[in-house]
Structure formats: structure tokens, C-alpha cells
Design a protein around this motif. Structure first.
Motif, mmCIF file in Angstrom:
data_model
loop_
_atom_site.group_PDB
_atom_site.id
_atom_site.type_symbol
_atom_site.label_atom_id
_atom_site.label_comp_id
_atom_site.label_asym_id
_atom_site.label_seq_id
_atom_site.Cartn_x
_atom_site.Cartn_y
_atom_site.Cartn_z
ATOM 1 N N ASN A 35 0.835 -1.199 0.000
ATOM 2 C CA ASN A 35 0.000 0.000 0.000
ATOM 3 C C ASN A 35 0.877 1.258 0.000
ATOM 4 N N GLY A 36 0.510 2.225 -0.832
ATOM 5 C CA GLY A 36 1.247 3.491 -0.868
ATOM 6 C C GLY A 36 2.606 3.403 -1.523
ATOM 7 N N SER A 37 2.840 2.373 -2.340
ATOM 8 C CA SER A 37 4.171 2.182 -2.930
ATOM 9 C C SER A 37 4.264 2.619 -4.387
ATOM 10 N N GLY A 38 3.194 3.203 -4.949
ATOM 11 C CA GLY A 38 3.304 3.755 -6.296
ATOM 12 C C GLY A 38 2.493 3.067 -7.370
ATOM 13 N N LYS A 39 1.603 2.128 -6.983
ATOM 14 C CA LYS A 39 0.791 1.443 -8.004
ATOM 15 C C LYS A 39 -0.170 2.425 -8.682
ATOM 16 N N THR A 40 -0.891 3.187 -7.873
ATOM 17 C CA THR A 40 -1.900 4.093 -8.425
ATOM 18 C C THR A 40 -1.273 5.234 -9.209
ATOM 19 N N VAL A 41 -0.004 5.533 -8.961
ATOM 20 C CA VAL A 41 0.683 6.574 -9.745
ATOM 21 C C VAL A 41 0.650 6.224 -11.229
ATOM 22 N N VAL A 42 0.771 4.935 -11.550
ATOM 23 C CA VAL A 42 0.730 4.511 -12.951
ATOM 24 C C VAL A 42 -0.628 4.848 -13.563
ATOM 25 N N VAL A 43 -1.697 4.596 -12.799
ATOM 26 C CA VAL A 43 -3.040 4.942 -13.274
ATOM 27 C C VAL A 43 -3.180 6.456 -13.407
ATOM 28 N N ASP A 44 -2.618 7.191 -12.449
ATOM 29 C CA ASP A 44 -2.679 8.657 -12.499
ATOM 30 C C ASP A 44 -2.021 9.212 -13.761
ATOM 31 N N VAL A 45 -0.839 8.700 -14.097
ATOM 32 C CA VAL A 45 -0.140 9.259 -15.261
ATOM 33 C C VAL A 45 -0.806 8.837 -16.568
ATOM 34 N N LEU A 46 -1.528 7.718 -16.549
ATOM 35 C CA LEU A 46 -2.273 7.334 -17.746
ATOM 36 C C LEU A 46 -3.562 8.144 -17.872
ATOM 37 N N MET A 47 -4.146 8.549 -16.749
ATOM 38 C CA MET A 47 -5.263 9.496 -16.805
ATOM 39 C C MET A 47 -4.755 10.852 -17.304
ATOM 40 N N LEU A 48 -3.569 11.242 -16.846
ATOM 41 C CA LEU A 48 -2.946 12.470 -17.354
ATOM 42 C C LEU A 48 -2.768 12.391 -18.860
ATOM 43 N N LEU A 49 -2.295 11.244 -19.351
ATOM 44 C CA LEU A 49 -2.113 11.051 -20.788
ATOM 45 C C LEU A 49 -3.433 11.210 -21.528
ATOM 46 N N LYS A 50 -4.502 10.616 -21.012
ATOM 47 C CA LYS A 50 -5.808 10.719 -21.669
ATOM 48 C C LYS A 50 -6.258 12.175 -21.746
ATOM 49 N N CYS A 51 -6.084 12.914 -20.658
ATOM 50 C CA CYS A 51 -6.450 14.339 -20.662
ATOM 51 C C CYS A 51 -5.630 15.113 -21.688
ATOM 52 N N LEU A 52 -4.322 14.863 -21.720
ATOM 53 C CA LEU A 52 -3.442 15.578 -22.649
ATOM 54 C C LEU A 52 -3.811 15.287 -24.096
#
Length: 471
Positions: free
Chosen positions: A47-64
Motif C-alpha cells: 500500500n502506498g508504494s506507487g501502483k496508483t501513480v501509474v493509473v494517475d499518469v495514464l489518466m494524465l495522458l488521456k487528458c493531454l
């Protein structure tokens, strides 16, 4: 008939986002190795080790790529103590018989606690040719605050030399709109300069060498808008709370996609959608039922009490309710479990990922609310024959018994090297047992788990219970 362009994510390189100082993930699994296996990547870790960061940056990609506003929360996602964050996305694009390698790098620059801008955008491209090694060539590079609108200068000069200055004015307006700060809301409303609609429209009219900008960026924008689906866990928090909305994704033709990409179905009230969209909604429900019956026997969705009705704007619409049927009994969808509602809401995405080569589905906490054996069965089917690309995070370790090691990435406790694939696992070994062994005994390049102690946990629980007492 022209072959459809196929975009596949190859790699993500992350710097200074949340608790990830640096991390690189290779997404080229399955079909990338020249076999017929699905392209799946499961991300595991503490928990809290960076898994969701991958989802976050892919959501960022979709927005961009979609030209949409980046969520204001990304201002706080920039790692504490750093003024910038960056992500480099690598793609493989197949168009007709040509295969290209493309990199898109974006930097977020934090100006204060409420304001951030895109500090840099870089789009680079090279044609993959087995007969020769070709260099990666920049097609578009933008730096915030510089006088030069963008480089390469030879492409910019094309717009500067045109007698009609409308295109150059449009590009300058797009650049200004991309870094807007809303004073009333006190938050940044940031978009990509390159993928903003006004910029894309301008680049689409270019001829000669500058046309390469749109040749590549236009394909990526189509991918971001229509074939990249990112499902964050926050989307399904409502389901667990039994609130009255269910997200349903609908496959629409190009001419309708601007009007509606998804639908929030009310669970306790009637719904009204445009009449032109309704047949595609019916198709989606039929798709969901086919998959749903294979995953959860003896359950079926039904569109109930549907009839024509004018919408608020005066256009034709269709009114309906959505219910489930079990053993011929009608049950309001609201009273189904959160797991059933989650499966229903992502079924259309699962169908697209299984059947469409260019589709990329990203799901945070895929295991949330889903029975672990069912999860394993689904992932095994995707591993065998899925045409699209599936990226997911999970806490449930059942998939480690099903997926081959090449389909798995694990987080580490080192923020400077956050992601790795486990080494020294034979094909005959159980990946789950090997992962647990690596947690306890080590033996990997980086440590996979921040140690916890049973007795310290027991002591902490006991001491916490004493807080506020007279003991």
C-alpha cells in the motif's frame, strides 16, 4: 480499404509524481514478443508504494491527448520538495505497412501551491525500418515562457511565412489557452498546447514537411479520445456506497462521440438519453449480458419501461430504467452488490479490450469487489487471446498464480527505482510463492516490502485503545 492505425503503449518513464522520484515500466508484453498472447500488465506492491501513480499518469495522458483540462489535483501530485514532474510515454504506431516509434514527453511545472503549467511538451518520431537504424526526430517541442512559439524552427517558419496569418494567430491563442489560471476558482485550468483543438485544427491544414506534426499527433489524439480507457478506483467509490449512479461506457460512431462518451445510469430513477444514442446503449447492454452471464450465471440486465420522451433541450430522447433479472424476478440494480455493479460498468470496456487490437484499458484495483477465483479466470482468458492492451493494479494475489511472470511488475520501497520485474523465477515456479519469498528473504535488485512487525502492530493497537482512558 486503408488499414486502421493501431497505437500501443510501449513504456512509461515517471519522475517526481507523488512518492515516485523515478520509475520506468516496460509495457511491451505478449504480442510485442511476436506471439499471439494478450498484452497484459499487472502492477503489484505494498500500500502506498506507487501502483496508483501509474493509473494517475495514464489518466494524465488521456487528458493531454484528448485536449481536456488536466485535473487541478495534479498540482499537488508533483512530489514534495520538487518544482516539477515529468512523464515520457513511448508508443508503437502501425499505419498501413509502416511501423513507427513515437515518444511524447510532458513536464508539469509547479509555480505555487495552487498554480501549475505545462513547462515542456516534446513529440518525437522515427520510422522503424529493419534495413537501417533511424534516429528519433523531434516534430514538436514547446517550452513555457520562451519567445519562440515552438520548435523545430523550420516548421514554425512555415506558419510565419504564410501570407494569411490566421494559422499563426490560432497557434498563439492555443498556447495562451493551454496555461489559464482561473482567478475565481483559484485553480489552474491547464491543457496541452499541442493537442488543444485549435492547435490540432491548424496543424491539420499544414502541407509538406510540417504536415508530419499532425500525421502523428492526430493519430495519438484519436487514440486518447476513443481507444484509451482509464478507470480510476474513485469512479467506483459510489458503487460501494450504494449511491444512485452507475457509469456505463458506450461504443459510439465518430459523429456521436463528441456528444456522449459514457453515461451515468441512475439506479433509483428514470434515465433520459438522446434518441440517436439509444440504439448504441441497447447494443452495449446486450454485450454486457453476454459477458455477465459467463462471469455471474443466472443474472441478466434489462432495459425496463422504455418509451420516447422529449429532452430538456427539446430534442428527441428515450426514457428507461435499468434492472436486473434473477430467476425471472426483477430486482432494482441499486440492491446488487458493489462487485456486480463494477463488473456491469466495465463489461463494455472488457469486450473492447478483448476484441480490438488498438484498445487500451487501464483499471485501478481491478480486484476490488470481485471474487478472486473469478478474477483469475477472467485474466487467464485475457492472457490467452485478448487483442487489446490491459493494464491493472491489484492487491489480490490470485492473478500471480495465473499470469506469466512477463505480465507482472512489482513496486519497490526505493523511490528512486520504484518498479521492477522479479528476477530468478523459472517458468515452472509459482510466481505468487516466489513473490512472497522475495518479500521475506530478498534476493531482488531492490527491496519489495517495507518491513512490518506483528508484535509492533499488536502493541500499537493496544496502546491506541488506551488513548483517552484513565488507565
Amino acid at each position: 480499404m486503408m488499414k486502421k492505425e493501431i497505437v500501443r503503449l510501449m513504456q512509461i518513464e515517471i519522475k517526481n509524481i507523488k512518492n515516485v522520484a523515478y520509475g520506468k515500466i516496460d509495457l511491451s508484453t505478449g504480442a510485442y514478443q511476436g506471439n499471439r498472447r494478450g498484452s497484459i500488465l499487472g502492477i503489484y506492491g505494498q500500500n502506498g508504494s506507487g501502483k496508483t501513480v501509474v493509473v494517475d499518469v495514464l489518466m494524465l495522458l488521456k487528458c493531454l491527448l484528448s485536449g481536456r483540462t488536466i485535473p487541478p489535483a495534479f498540482c499537488q501530485y508533483i512530489r514534495c520538495g520538487s518544482s516539477f514532474a515529468s512523464v515520457c510515454y513511448s508508443f508503437q504506431i502501425q499505419k498501413d505497412e509502416d511501423i513507427s516509434y513515437v515518444e511524447y514527453e510532458v513536464e508539469l511545472l509547479k509555480e505555487n501551491d495552487k498554480k501549475f503549467v505545462i513547462g515542456r511538451e516534446l513529440l518525437s518520431h522515427k520510422l522503424i525500418d529493419e534495413s537501417e537504424q533511424k534516429r528519433l526526430t523531434p516534430l514538436f517541442e514547446y517550452h513555457y515562457g520562451e519567445k519562440t512559439l515552438f520548435t523545430p524552427k523550420k516548421y514554425l517558419r512555415y506558419f510565419e511565412k504564410k501570407k494569411n496569418m490566421d494559422d499563426l494567430v490560432s497557434l498563439r491563442m492555443a498556447q495562451q489557452f493551454s496555461s489559464y489560471f482561473n482567478e475565481e476558482k483559484q485553480q489552474s485550468e491547464v491543457t496541452s498546447f499541442l493537442f488543444l483543438a485549435k492547435a490540432q485544427e491548424t496543424f491539420s491544414r499544414a502541407e509538406g514537411a510540417p504536415a508530419k506534426i499532425y500525421d502523428v499527433s492526430g493519430i495519438l489524439q484519436h487514440f486518447g479520445r476513443n481507444e484509451l480507457a482509464v478507470i480510476e478506483n474513485s469512479n467506483y467509490g459510489l458503487l460501494a456506497l450504494n449511491l444512485n449512479a452507475l457509469p456505463v461506457n458506450i461504443a459510439l460512431p465518430e459523429e456521436l462521440r463528441g456528444k456522449l462518451s459514457g453515461l451515468l445510469v441512475k439506479l433509483t430513477d428514470t434515465n433520459v438519453i438522446p434518441k440517436a444514442v439509444y440504439p448504441y446503449f441497447e447494443n452495449t447492454i446486450n454485450q454486457i449480458n453476454i459477458v455477465l452471464k459467463s462471469l455471474v450465471p443466472e443474472i441478466e440486465l434489462e432495459i425496463f419501461n422504455n418509451f420516447e420522451k422529449l429532452m430538456e433541450d427539446g430534442t428527441e430522447g428515450m426514457q428507461f430504467e435499468l434492472i436486473t433479472i434473477r430467476d425471472h424476478a426483477r430486482i432494482p440494480l441499486l440492491y446488487e452488490s458493489a462487485g456486480i455493479k463494477k463488473i456491469i460498468s466495465i463489461c463494455s470496456n472488457l469486450v473492447a479490450c478483448y476484441n480490438q487490437e488498438g484498445y487500451c484499458l487501464v483499471v485501478d484495483e481491478l480486484d476490488s469487489g470481485i471474487y478472486e477465483y473469478l478474477l483469475g479466470e477472467y485474466l487467464e482468458a485475457m492472457q490467452e487471446k485478448a487483442k487489446g492492451q490491459l493494464i491493472f493494479t491489484s492487491h489480490n494475489l490470485r492473478p500471480l498464480e495465473v499470469l506469466e511472470k512477463e505480465f507482472l511488475v512489482f513496486t519497490t520501497i526505493n523511490p528512486e527505482d520504484r518498479y521492477l520485474k522479479i528476477s530468478y523465477i523459472k517458468d515452472t515456479q509459482n510466481t505468487r510463492l516466489s513473490y512472497m519469498r522475495a518479500i521475506k528473504l530478498g534476493g531482488q535488485k531492490e527491496k519489495l516490502y517495507q518491513d512490518t512487525n506483528l508484535y509492533e502492530i499488536e502493541l500499537a493497537l493496544r496502546n491506541a485503545g488506551r488513548v483517552g482512558t484513565n488507565d
